[in-house]
Design an enzyme around this catalytic site. Structure first.
Site, PDB file in Angstrom:
ATOM      1  N   ASN A 338     -43.642  19.656 -96.637  1.00 52.97           N
ATOM      2  CA  ASN A 338     -43.106  18.819 -95.849  1.00 52.97           C
ATOM      3  C   ASN A 338     -43.664  17.624 -95.792  1.00 52.97           C
ATOM      4  OD1 ASN A 338     -40.651  17.810 -94.766  1.00 52.97           O
ATOM      5  ND2 ASN A 338     -40.676  18.841 -92.793  1.00 52.97           N
ATOM      6  N   HIS A 374     -36.700  19.280 -84.308  1.00 53.25           N
ATOM      7  CA  HIS A 374     -36.395  20.634 -84.973  1.00 53.25           C
ATOM      8  C   HIS A 374     -35.089  21.093 -84.193  1.00 53.25           C
ATOM      9  CE1 HIS A 374     -39.838  20.267 -87.464  1.00 53.25           C
ATOM     10  NE2 HIS A 374     -38.903  21.004 -88.480  1.00 53.25           N
TER      11      HIS A 374
END
EC number: 2.3.1.-
Length: 524
Positions: A338, A374
């Site tokens: 990521n 998240h």
């Protein structure tokens, strides 16, 4: 007569539209059912791969065309993808994009604009999580909205930097600072770019404008020669997809919650956790490799030239696959995974906390921000807290070895290097597995159950205690059972388990873990 004919034509047209819509829904439902996935998952996968024909159309018909046409194309295709996946809920992204444009225009290049953007965009995202999140991966409007949130916050910061004296900015800030005033169409095209709208990667407004202006090409004045690099990333993504599809029936997080897992020997639970911890990340790797190929095909992945003059196409790379597969250290996995999101957090959050004067505090706050970004589940907080602690311990262990003459000598013995590497990889992915347990199981009752399985020894009944000492004639059978147990097993019947969808299980049918469409796309 004419009016009657026109009415008849109108009725037939309306009926054809209804039948076509019904046929589409029926086809998607049947196809999703045959693949063992939810309809939402199927729509999401179609949208991701749809980026390739859209990129080809852009290359051949819009490259070097007027900017407003390119912005309109990106806005229209992005909105179409949003409507195809989330229906009328696309208004969430539209509202945030429009308000962000108004914030930039009305508040200008001020700290107030930056703080307002950060508070509003994060509050909107967290409110969306609060009202829509379940205990599973959710295919909801919040999934692409978390990507959009970072885009818009970064846009506000870059716009603020554009009003400063250039000499007061770092070289990195000068690169991303926005000197002009973006129009609503430019902000919309940047926000809805089809190659990154659903799952990323992150890129700056300046980089996007270079794409629109035709600057992101290795052949000035011509379409970028990026077809082969794009197909390489697509092919690599498909390899990971096939591997995940073949192994997913045997390695699942649901199995961690079963009594069969709890009753396995400690060493076997560790082995399963180690394998699962590496394997569970493949779904993210698949997603990012496929979308990176789309960005490369359009030219957005162009990142200048190497010293030998060869073009680089890694501007939108979210994965360093070779490093990810070979690194024996936790910090190596973080550096390979990521990438663009981590770079965004470093650029717009971590480095902006320099005024605190404490690197560890800045790191802790950055991880806290990532956890909240998240979602609101406790598992995200636990995962990033464990990541923070593991990195600290890993660095201290490396320093200890480096400063100790005896340990340094042992570590430098060439013959023992393969053994050291194996031990490091084992420890690395074992702890990664336990970190990902909280991340993937979300709620405290689930990840705590898995953690307690390693801390609490279950009491054995008298009959089970007696069975621990098998008769000599049974020993070979017990050894055979243990050998079979060493293979990761799919979960047996769990109490009321509903299974998981691709990114959301609250709506629609259950997605099979063995489906090629079971690729969890929530950003990590």
């Amino acid at each position: 007569m004419a009016s009657a004919a026109e009415g008849d034509v109108g009725t037939r047209t309306e009926l054809s539209g209804v039948l076509l819509s019904a046929f589409e829904e029926l086809s998607l439902n049947k196809l999703a059912t045959s693949l063992g996935a939810s309809e939402q998952a199927l729509r999401l996968i179609i949208s991701i791969f749809l980026g390739y024909p859209l990129a080809l159309f852009y290359r051949h018909y819009l490259f070097y065309k007027d900017s407003y046409l390119i912005h309109l194309f990106h806005t229209f295709t992005g909105l179409s993808i949003a409507y195809f996946n989330f229906g009328n809920q696309l208004y969430h992204s539209l509202l945030c994009v429009l308000l962000q444009f108004l914030i930039l225009r009305l508040m200008g290049r001020t700290v107030t604009a930056v703080l307002t953007t950060f508070c509003f965009q994060m509050a909107y995202l967290l409110a969306g999580y609060y009202y829509t999140a379940t205990g599973n991966y959710d295919i909801k409007w919040t999934m692409p909205h978390c990507v959009l949130t970072l885009k818009l916050i970064g846009l506000a910061v870059d716009y603020f930097d554009g009003g400063k004296d250039q000499n007061s900015l770092s070289s990195e800030q000068q690169r991303y600072a926005i000197r002009g005033v973006p129009s609503l169409l430019e902000v919309a095209g940047f926000s809805y770019f089809y190659g990154a709208f659903l799952v990323g990667p992150q890129f700056s407004m300046n980089h996007y404008m270079k794409l629109v202006q035709g600057q992101l090409t290795d052949i000035p004045g011509k379409i970028p020669n990026s077809t082969v690099p794009a197909l390489k990333r697509l092919s690599l993504g498909l390899v990971y997809l096939v591997g995940y599809t073949l192994l997913s029936p045997h390695i699942t997080e649901d199995y961690l919650l079963t009594e069969d897992y709890e009753n396995r020997p400690f060493w076997l639970r560790c082995m399963y956790m180690l394998v699962w911890g590496k394997f569970v990340l493949y779904k993210y790797v698949t997603c990012w490799l496929v979308t990176e190929g789309v960005c490369i095909l359009t030219g957005l992945g162009f990142n200048g030239f190497e010293e030998k003059g060869q073009a680089k196409w890694d501007a939108c790379a979210n994965m360093k696959v070779w490093l990810f597969e070979t690194t024996p250290r936790f910090t190596g996995t973080i550096a390979s995974f990521n990438i663009n999101t981590n770079a965004w957090v470093a650029r717009y959050f971590f480095k902006r906390l320099k005024f605190l004067g404490n690197k560890e505090l800045s790191q802790g706050l950055s991880l806290l921000f990532l956890a909240l970004w998240h979602g609101l589940h406790s598992g995200y907080l636990v995962c990033f807290q464990m990541e923070f602690l593991i990195v600290i311990v890993e660095r201290q262990a490396a320093n200890l070895i480096r400063e100790s003459p005896v340990l340094s000598t042992l570590a430098s013995i060439a013959v023992l290097q393969p053994m050291y590497y194996l031990v490091q990889q084992t420890i690395h992915w074992l702890f990664m597995g336990y970190s990902m347990t909280a991340f993937c199981l979300f709620t405290w009752d689930k990840w705590l159950k898995v953690a307690s399985a390693e801390l609490v020894q279950k009491r054995l009944s008298p009959s089970s205690q007696h069975s621990r000492a098998p008769a000599p004639g049974q020993r070979s059978r017990r050894l055979e059972d243990m050998a079979l147990a060493a293979v990761p097993l799919p979960p047996k019947s769990s109490s009321g388990a509903k299974g998981e969808t691709l990114v959301g299980g609250a709506e629609g049918p259950v997605a099979s873990q063995g489906s090629p469409l079971h690729v969890a796309l929530s950003p990590l």
